[in-house]
Design an enzyme around this catalytic site. Structure first.
Site, short mmCIF file in Angstrom:
data_model
loop_
_atom_site.label_atom_id
_atom_site.label_comp_id
_atom_site.label_asym_id
_atom_site.label_seq_id
_atom_site.Cartn_x
_atom_site.Cartn_y
_atom_site.Cartn_z
N ARG A 166 0.82 -1.23 0.00
CA ARG A 166 0.00 0.00 0.00
C ARG A 166 0.85 1.27 0.00
O ARG A 166 0.46 2.30 0.57
CB ARG A 166 -0.94 0.05 1.22
CG ARG A 166 -1.99 -1.02 1.24
CD ARG A 166 -2.99 -0.82 0.10
NE ARG A 166 -4.17 -1.62 0.32
CZ ARG A 166 -4.26 -2.93 0.08
NH1 ARG A 166 -3.24 -3.57 -0.44
NH2 ARG A 166 -5.37 -3.58 0.31
N SER A 243 -11.03 -1.15 3.07
CA SER A 243 -10.24 -1.34 4.29
C SER A 243 -9.91 0.03 4.88
O SER A 243 -9.32 0.87 4.20
CB SER A 243 -8.92 -2.03 3.98
OG SER A 243 -9.16 -3.29 3.41
N GLU A 339 -5.45 3.27 6.46
CA GLU A 339 -5.06 3.24 5.05
C GLU A 339 -5.69 4.46 4.36
O GLU A 339 -5.19 4.96 3.36
CB GLU A 339 -5.60 1.94 4.43
CG GLU A 339 -5.27 1.77 2.98
CD GLU A 339 -5.82 0.48 2.39
OE1 GLU A 339 -5.69 -0.58 3.02
OE2 GLU A 339 -6.36 0.54 1.28
N1 EPU Z 1 -10.77 -11.47 9.75
C1 EPU Z 1 -11.55 -11.64 10.87
N2 EPU Z 1 -12.57 -10.78 11.08
C2 EPU Z 1 -12.87 -9.77 10.23
C3 EPU Z 1 -12.09 -9.61 9.07
C4 EPU Z 1 -11.03 -10.46 8.85
O1 EPU Z 1 -11.34 -12.52 11.68
O2 EPU Z 1 -13.82 -9.04 10.50
C5 EPU Z 1 -9.66 -12.39 9.52
C6 EPU Z 1 -10.07 -13.65 8.83
O3 EPU Z 1 -9.46 -14.71 9.53
C7 EPU Z 1 -9.44 -13.59 7.47
C8 EPU Z 1 -8.29 -12.64 7.66
O4 EPU Z 1 -8.68 -11.77 8.73
O5 EPU Z 1 -8.99 -14.84 7.08
C9 EPU Z 1 -8.00 -11.80 6.46
O6 EPU Z 1 -9.17 -11.17 6.02
P1 EPU Z 1 -9.47 -10.92 4.46
O7 EPU Z 1 -9.05 -12.08 3.68
O8 EPU Z 1 -10.86 -10.43 4.35
O9 EPU Z 1 -8.46 -9.80 4.03
P2 EPU Z 1 -7.96 -8.53 4.79
O10 EPU Z 1 -6.59 -8.74 5.27
O11 EPU Z 1 -8.96 -8.15 5.76
C10 EPU Z 1 -6.90 -7.39 2.66
C11 EPU Z 1 -6.92 -6.05 1.99
C12 EPU Z 1 -8.23 -5.91 1.20
C13 EPU Z 1 -8.28 -7.02 0.17
C14 EPU Z 1 -8.25 -8.36 0.93
C15 EPU Z 1 -8.23 -9.55 0.02
C16 EPU Z 1 -5.65 -4.59 3.40
C17 EPU Z 1 -5.68 -3.47 4.38
N3 EPU Z 1 -6.82 -5.02 2.96
O12 EPU Z 1 -7.96 -7.41 3.61
O13 EPU Z 1 -8.17 -4.67 0.49
O14 EPU Z 1 -9.47 -6.94 -0.60
O15 EPU Z 1 -7.03 -8.42 1.73
O16 EPU Z 1 -6.99 -9.64 -0.59
O17 EPU Z 1 -4.56 -5.04 3.05
C18 EPU Z 1 -8.92 -2.41 0.45
O18 EPU Z 1 -7.74 -2.05 0.42
O19 EPU Z 1 -9.86 -1.56 0.47
C19 EPU Z 1 -9.25 -3.81 0.52
C20 EPU Z 1 -10.50 -4.22 0.61
#
Ligand code: EPU
Length: 346
Positions: A166, A243, A339
């Site tokens: 990012r 995010s 972010e």
């Molecule tokens: N999780 C929870 N509770 C929640 C959300 C997430 O327990 O409410 C845990 C879950 O275990 C899940 C893990 O966190 O397995 C990761 O969650 P997720 O796969 O939804 O991805 P993220 O890390 O929350 C990132 C990016 C997103 C992108 C997704 C998918 C960042 C800040 N965010 O989210 O980007 O779509 O991965 O690759 O790196 C954005 O930038 O606006 C965005 C949506």
């Protein structure tokens, strides 16, 4: 060029915050931008100048007492192609997801996993947007900019752009807010190789009874869209900026401390000494998922997303942001960094 005075910014930020700018200037070519910058230097240089993109990473904390620039540069042209790759110049004002679709339709691959991310092409290159194991910076060959300070133009090669999670050089203190991205040169592949190593992607493909070898880029795009739509609220329905926080990168010692209490804590390895811990998980453990603070709330399906339930001001969202940061810090000793970019007085 279009100039809108006392313009509501509600349609220009996905949080749907109803702040106002003194002047909003939409330009559709580099020449128009240069002409406006000339006028700005002569007549308005005492006023702040801010360039926005699709407004999907902005939080207006107050009205903006100055000039906001908005790109409508929308040309696409192929600069080079051979059997393997294509280099395409894309106007910064094109909606990122429109270009993802255009690329797939033209047989140019690499952007599929970044489907449905909101925002414009120009801001995607600044923010190094990423999802499902892909980051746009890896596909960017060059970025053309205009300096907002002196109107000079510059081409930045990939190696000068300092891409990381990012992050790009345009987010560094010394460069932040000083350039308008006009064109982004993408280098894409002519042969489709799906990237399915992220989390549940492979199982989503298998659940559709598709063998990964037979998967088309359009099918992968549809799966990504379906996955995102399940968890992320549509900004047209409920204001949000995707995010809100970055996933914190911490030392493995911090992870081990968390694992003593939560043996199943999720994490992604960054290198041998660092891991990324999902901020959404940390926030959920603090009990914030689905909770509101006034008109601002933590989304009930993905705790990483803060939403405007209707009529929230930037300050309402900021209050919730601070409360969430404080809870996470008290429980995990981890400071979450937004972010989203804050604009205006808090
Ligand atoms: N999780 C929870 N509770 C929640 C959300 C997430 O327990 O409410 C845990 C879950 O275990 C899940 C893990 O966190 O397995 C990761 O969650 P997720 O796969 O939804 O991805 P993220 O890390 O929350 C990132 C990016 C997103 C992108 C997704 C998918 C960042 C800040 N965010 O989210 O980007 O779509 O991965 O690759 O790196 C954005 O930038 O606006 C965005 C949506």
């Amino acid at each position: 060029m279009e100039k809108l005075r006392n313009c509501s910014l509600k349609e220009y930020n996905t949080f749907g915050i109803d702040a106002t700018a003194d002047l909003l200037v939409k330009y559709s070519s580099e020449q128009e931008l240069l002409a406006f910058l000339d006028e700005y230097q002569r007549e308005m240089s005492h006023q702040p100048l801010l360039h926005i993109g699709g407004g999907s990473n902005l939080l207006f904390l107050s009205d903006f007492p100055g000039v906001i620039l908005f790109s409508e540069i929308k040309d696409i042209s192929v600069l080079f192609e051979d059997e393997e790759t294509v280099q395409v110049s894309v106007g910064a004002g094109i909606t990122h997801d429109d270009f993802v679709l255009y690329a797939i339709q033209h047989g140019w691959y690499g952007l599929e996993n970044l489907s449905l991310i909101p925002g414009q092409v120009g801001s995607s290159a600044v923010q190094n947007i990423g999802a499902y194991g892909a980051e746009v910076g890896n596909l960017i060959n060059k970025v053309y900019t205009v300096s907002l300070q002196d109107g000079s133009t510059r081409a930045w090669d990939h190696d000068e752009l300092s891409y990381s999670y990012r992050h790009s050089i345009f987010k560094d203190e010394a460069y932040r807010g000083k350039y308008a991205v006009c064109h982004v040169i993408f280098q894409l592949e002519k042969h489709f190789t799906p990237c399915l190593n992220y989390g549940g992607l492979m199982s989503s493909v298998q659940a559709k009874q598709i063998h990964p070898e037979n998967l088309s880029a359009m099918q992968l795009r549809d799966i990504i869209i379906e996955t995102r739509e399940k968890k992320l609220p549509d900004p047209k329905v409920i204001g949000n900026a995707g995010s809100f926080f970055m996933n914190p990168i911490v030392g493995v010692d911090v992870l081990h401390r968390i694992q003593e209490q939560y043996p199943k804590a999720p994490f992604y390895e960054v290198d041998s000494r660092h891991v990324k811990v999902p901020a959404g998980w940390l926030i959920e453990q603090c009990g914030w998922k689905g909770k509101s603070l006034g008109p601002a709330a933590v989304h009930d399906k993905q705790a990483l997303v803060l939403v405007n339930k209707g009529g929230a001001t930037g300050k309402d969202i900021l209050c919730l942001c601070k409360a969430v940061q404080q809870s996470v810090f008290e429980r995990f000793c981890i400071q979450l960094s937004p972010e989203v970019n804050f604009i205006g007085e808090s």
